[in-house]
Design a protein around this motif. Sequence first.
Motif, PDB file in Angstrom:
ATOM      1  N   PRO A   1       0.822  -1.218   0.000  1.00  0.00           N
ATOM      2  CA  PRO A   1       0.000   0.000   0.000  1.00  0.00           C
ATOM      3  C   PRO A   1       0.858   1.271   0.000  1.00  0.00           C
ATOM      4  O   PRO A   1       0.494   2.257  -0.641  1.00  0.00           O
ATOM      5  CB  PRO A   1      -0.817  -0.109   1.290  1.00  0.00           C
ATOM      6  N   LEU A   2       1.986   1.244   0.714  1.00  0.00           N
ATOM      7  CA  LEU A   2       2.865   2.421   0.717  1.00  0.00           C
ATOM      8  C   LEU A   2       3.403   2.712  -0.675  1.00  0.00           C
ATOM      9  O   LEU A   2       3.326   3.846  -1.159  1.00  0.00           O
ATOM     10  CB  LEU A   2       4.048   2.211   1.670  1.00  0.00           C
ATOM     11  N   LEU A   3       3.962   1.685  -1.316  1.00  0.00           N
ATOM     12  CA  LEU A   3       4.544   1.892  -2.637  1.00  0.00           C
ATOM     13  C   LEU A   3       3.483   2.234  -3.674  1.00  0.00           C
ATOM     14  O   LEU A   3       3.712   3.083  -4.542  1.00  0.00           O
ATOM     15  CB  LEU A   3       5.333   0.650  -3.064  1.00  0.00           C
ATOM     16  N   SER A   4       2.321   1.616  -3.593  1.00  0.00           N
ATOM     17  CA  SER A   4       1.236   1.927  -4.530  1.00  0.00           C
ATOM     18  C   SER A   4       0.774   3.374  -4.377  1.00  0.00           C
ATOM     19  O   SER A   4       0.603   4.086  -5.363  1.00  0.00           O
ATOM     20  CB  SER A   4       0.050   0.996  -4.312  1.00  0.00           C
ATOM     21  N   ALA A   5       0.561   3.799  -3.129  1.00  0.00           N
ATOM     22  CA  ALA A   5       0.119   5.175  -2.883  1.00  0.00           C
ATOM     23  C   ALA A   5       1.180   6.176  -3.323  1.00  0.00           C
ATOM     24  O   ALA A   5       0.856   7.215  -3.909  1.00  0.00           O
ATOM     25  CB  ALA A   5      -0.214   5.365  -1.413  1.00  0.00           C
ATOM     26  N   LEU A   6       2.436   5.860  -3.062  1.00  0.00           N
ATOM     27  CA  LEU A   6       3.514   6.758  -3.468  1.00  0.00           C
ATOM     28  C   LEU A   6       3.584   6.864  -4.984  1.00  0.00           C
ATOM     29  O   LEU A   6       3.694   7.957  -5.535  1.00  0.00           O
ATOM     30  CB  LEU A   6       4.843   6.261  -2.891  1.00  0.00           C
ATOM     31  N   TRP A   7       3.522   5.738  -5.664  1.00  0.00           N
ATOM     32  CA  TRP A   7       3.579   5.736  -7.125  1.00  0.00           C
ATOM     33  C   TRP A   7       2.361   6.462  -7.710  1.00  0.00           C
ATOM     34  O   TRP A   7       2.491   7.265  -8.627  1.00  0.00           O
ATOM     35  CB  TRP A   7       3.641   4.310  -7.624  1.00  0.00           C
ATOM     36  N   LEU A   8       1.193   6.193  -7.165  1.00  0.00           N
ATOM     37  CA  LEU A   8      -0.023   6.816  -7.678  1.00  0.00           C
ATOM     38  C   LEU A   8       0.013   8.328  -7.485  1.00  0.00           C
ATOM     39  O   LEU A   8      -0.401   9.076  -8.371  1.00  0.00           O
ATOM     40  CB  LEU A   8      -1.248   6.222  -6.985  1.00  0.00           C
ATOM     41  N   SER A   9       0.529   8.779  -6.363  1.00  0.00           N
ATOM     42  CA  SER A   9       0.587  10.222  -6.110  1.00  0.00           C
ATOM     43  C   SER A   9       1.594  10.925  -7.004  1.00  0.00           C
ATOM     44  O   SER A   9       1.452  12.100  -7.291  1.00  0.00           O
ATOM     45  CB  SER A   9       0.927  10.493  -4.643  1.00  0.00           C
ATOM     46  N   ARG A  10       2.591  10.198  -7.465  1.00  0.00           N
ATOM     47  CA  ARG A  10       3.633  10.810  -8.286  1.00  0.00           C
ATOM     48  C   ARG A  10       3.409  10.628  -9.789  1.00  0.00           C
ATOM     49  O   ARG A  10       3.817  11.453 -10.571  1.00  0.00           O
ATOM     50  CB  ARG A  10       4.995  10.199  -7.941  1.00  0.00           C
ATOM     51  N   GLN A  11       2.802   9.518 -10.199  1.00  0.00           N
ATOM     52  CA  GLN A  11       2.753   9.186 -11.613  1.00  0.00           C
ATOM     53  C   GLN A  11       1.405   9.392 -12.267  1.00  0.00           C
ATOM     54  O   GLN A  11       1.338   9.580 -13.459  1.00  0.00           O
ATOM     55  CB  GLN A  11       3.178   7.721 -11.824  1.00  0.00           C
ATOM     56  N   LYS A  12       0.344   9.259 -11.514  1.00  0.00           N
ATOM     57  CA  LYS A  12      -1.003   9.307 -12.058  1.00  0.00           C
ATOM     58  C   LYS A  12      -1.225   8.225 -13.119  1.00  0.00           C
ATOM     59  O   LYS A  12      -2.007   8.371 -14.034  1.00  0.00           O
ATOM     60  CB  LYS A  12      -1.327  10.688 -12.663  1.00  0.00           C
ATOM     61  N   ASP A  13      -0.488   7.122 -13.015  1.00  0.00           N
ATOM     62  CA  ASP A  13      -0.680   5.980 -13.904  1.00  0.00           C
ATOM     63  C   ASP A  13      -1.920   5.216 -13.465  1.00  0.00           C
ATOM     64  O   ASP A  13      -2.324   5.287 -12.310  1.00  0.00           O
ATOM     65  CB  ASP A  13       0.527   5.026 -13.838  1.00  0.00           C
ATOM     66  N   PRO A  14      -2.489   4.450 -14.380  1.00  0.00           N
ATOM     67  CA  PRO A  14      -3.614   3.610 -13.964  1.00  0.00           C
ATOM     68  C   PRO A  14      -3.186   2.632 -12.880  1.00  0.00           C
ATOM     69  O   PRO A  14      -2.080   2.117 -12.906  1.00  0.00           O
ATOM     70  CB  PRO A  14      -4.004   2.859 -15.240  1.00  0.00           C
ATOM     71  N   LEU A  15      -4.090   2.389 -11.941  1.00  0.00           N
ATOM     72  CA  LEU A  15      -3.781   1.519 -10.815  1.00  0.00           C
ATOM     73  C   LEU A  15      -3.402   0.112 -11.270  1.00  0.00           C
ATOM     74  O   LEU A  15      -2.564  -0.536 -10.658  1.00  0.00           O
ATOM     75  CB  LEU A  15      -4.960   1.467  -9.848  1.00  0.00           C
ATOM     76  N   ALA A  16      -3.993  -0.365 -12.351  1.00  0.00           N
ATOM     77  CA  ALA A  16      -3.683  -1.719 -12.837  1.00  0.00           C
ATOM     78  C   ALA A  16      -2.211  -1.826 -13.203  1.00  0.00           C
ATOM     79  O   ALA A  16      -1.567  -2.833 -12.924  1.00  0.00           O
ATOM     80  CB  ALA A  16      -4.559  -2.066 -14.026  1.00  0.00           C
ATOM     81  N   LYS A  17      -1.660  -0.796 -13.809  1.00  0.00           N
ATOM     82  CA  LYS A  17      -0.245  -0.815 -14.173  1.00  0.00           C
ATOM     83  C   LYS A  17       0.626  -0.807 -12.914  1.00  0.00           C
ATOM     84  O   LYS A  17       1.635  -1.491 -12.844  1.00  0.00           O
ATOM     85  CB  LYS A  17       0.081   0.380 -15.056  1.00  0.00           C
ATOM     86  N   ILE A  18       0.220  -0.043 -11.934  1.00  0.00           N
ATOM     87  CA  ILE A  18       0.968   0.023 -10.681  1.00  0.00           C
ATOM     88  C   ILE A  18       0.944  -1.336  -9.991  1.00  0.00           C
ATOM     89  O   ILE A  18       1.978  -1.866  -9.599  1.00  0.00           O
ATOM     90  CB  ILE A  18       0.383   1.110  -9.754  1.00  0.00           C
ATOM     91  N   ALA A  19      -0.240  -1.898  -9.844  1.00  0.00           N
ATOM     92  CA  ALA A  19      -0.371  -3.181  -9.139  1.00  0.00           C
ATOM     93  C   ALA A  19       0.412  -4.281  -9.829  1.00  0.00           C
ATOM     94  O   ALA A  19       1.144  -5.024  -9.177  1.00  0.00           O
ATOM     95  CB  ALA A  19      -1.847  -3.556  -9.022  1.00  0.00           C
ATOM     96  N   SER A  20       0.283  -4.388 -11.147  1.00  0.00           N
ATOM     97  CA  SER A  20       0.986  -5.466 -11.851  1.00  0.00           C
ATOM     98  C   SER A  20       2.488  -5.263 -11.823  1.00  0.00           C
ATOM     99  O   SER A  20       3.246  -6.227 -11.698  1.00  0.00           O
ATOM    100  CB  SER A  20       0.474  -5.590 -13.286  1.00  0.00           C
ATOM    101  N   SER A  21       2.941  -4.038 -11.920  1.00  0.00           N
ATOM    102  CA  SER A  21       4.386  -3.775 -11.891  1.00  0.00           C
ATOM    103  C   SER A  21       4.975  -4.078 -10.523  1.00  0.00           C
ATOM    104  O   SER A  21       6.023  -4.713 -10.417  1.00  0.00           O
ATOM    105  CB  SER A  21       4.668  -2.317 -12.267  1.00  0.00           C
ATOM    106  N   LEU A  22       4.311  -3.611  -9.463  1.00  0.00           N
ATOM    107  CA  LEU A  22       4.807  -3.884  -8.114  1.00  0.00           C
ATOM    108  C   LEU A  22       4.744  -5.367  -7.785  1.00  0.00           C
ATOM    109  O   LEU A  22       5.651  -5.915  -7.166  1.00  0.00           O
ATOM    110  CB  LEU A  22       4.027  -3.078  -7.077  1.00  0.00           C
ATOM    111  N   TYR A  23       3.676  -6.040  -8.209  1.00  0.00           N
ATOM    112  CA  TYR A  23       3.526  -7.460  -7.925  1.00  0.00           C
ATOM    113  C   TYR A  23       4.600  -8.272  -8.641  1.00  0.00           C
ATOM    114  O   TYR A  23       5.191  -9.177  -8.054  1.00  0.00           O
ATOM    115  CB  TYR A  23       2.128  -7.924  -8.323  1.00  0.00           C
ATOM    116  N   SER A  24       4.868  -7.932  -9.900  1.00  0.00           N
ATOM    117  CA  SER A  24       5.906  -8.684 -10.623  1.00  0.00           C
ATOM    118  C   SER A  24       7.283  -8.419 -10.034  1.00  0.00           C
ATOM    119  O   SER A  24       8.100  -9.331  -9.922  1.00  0.00           O
ATOM    120  CB  SER A  24       5.872  -8.367 -12.119  1.00  0.00           C
ATOM    121  N   ALA A  25       7.553  -7.188  -9.613  1.00  0.00           N
ATOM    122  CA  ALA A  25       8.838  -6.885  -8.971  1.00  0.00           C
ATOM    123  C   ALA A  25       8.959  -7.631  -7.652  1.00  0.00           C
ATOM    124  O   ALA A  25      10.024  -8.174  -7.320  1.00  0.00           O
ATOM    125  CB  ALA A  25       8.973  -5.382  -8.751  1.00  0.00           C
ATOM    126  N   ASP A  26       7.860  -7.693  -6.900  1.00  0.00           N
ATOM    127  CA  ASP A  26       7.853  -8.443  -5.642  1.00  0.00           C
ATOM    128  C   ASP A  26       8.123  -9.923  -5.888  1.00  0.00           C
ATOM    129  O   ASP A  26       8.912 -10.545  -5.171  1.00  0.00           O
ATOM    130  CB  ASP A  26       6.506  -8.271  -4.944  1.00  0.00           C
TER     131      ASP A  26
END
Length: 176
Positions: free
Chosen positions: A121-146
Amino acid sequence: TLSHKAIWAGFQAGVIGFLAMGTSAVIYFVFQLLCGGLFWKLGILVGLFMAGLGLSSLLLGLISKQFVVTPRHVGWLFVLWFIFCVEMLFWANHRGYSLAHEIAWMVLSFESGFLTGVGYPLLSALWLSRQKDPLAKIASSLYSADLLGAFAGTILCCAIFIPFLGVNASCLIFIA
């Protein structure tokens, strides 16, 4: 293309995945050595990890709307990981067996899951606040990196760190 901030968040997610799986491997190994009966108690350890993961994700998801997430929050998360790894090193060197040992390793499993669950949630919120990318891209990118970090943590810890370096050096690697 991914921005510098997105790559940073992905790297952090990979490190969290590495720490989660590496520390879990050490917890399972030391629990087996000290408490025995790993196979019938493995479900309890995994369940406690998942309970911590779910609880922390839920709680942070609820309270993160009340403040702006900054990189400092992620830094504090890694301070907590550092303290957790020192705690794990302490219990790995606390010899003898008692019910307190067994409970301590179960609590460590819960703590590992809790810290892992705080990261997303921290990384998702940080990325969303900075990038304004769609949440699906954020979730899939963070999940694959994890998952890549978790793969590295599992392979390195189970095939190299524990067998060749031992539990103490493995904990020191996580602390580093």
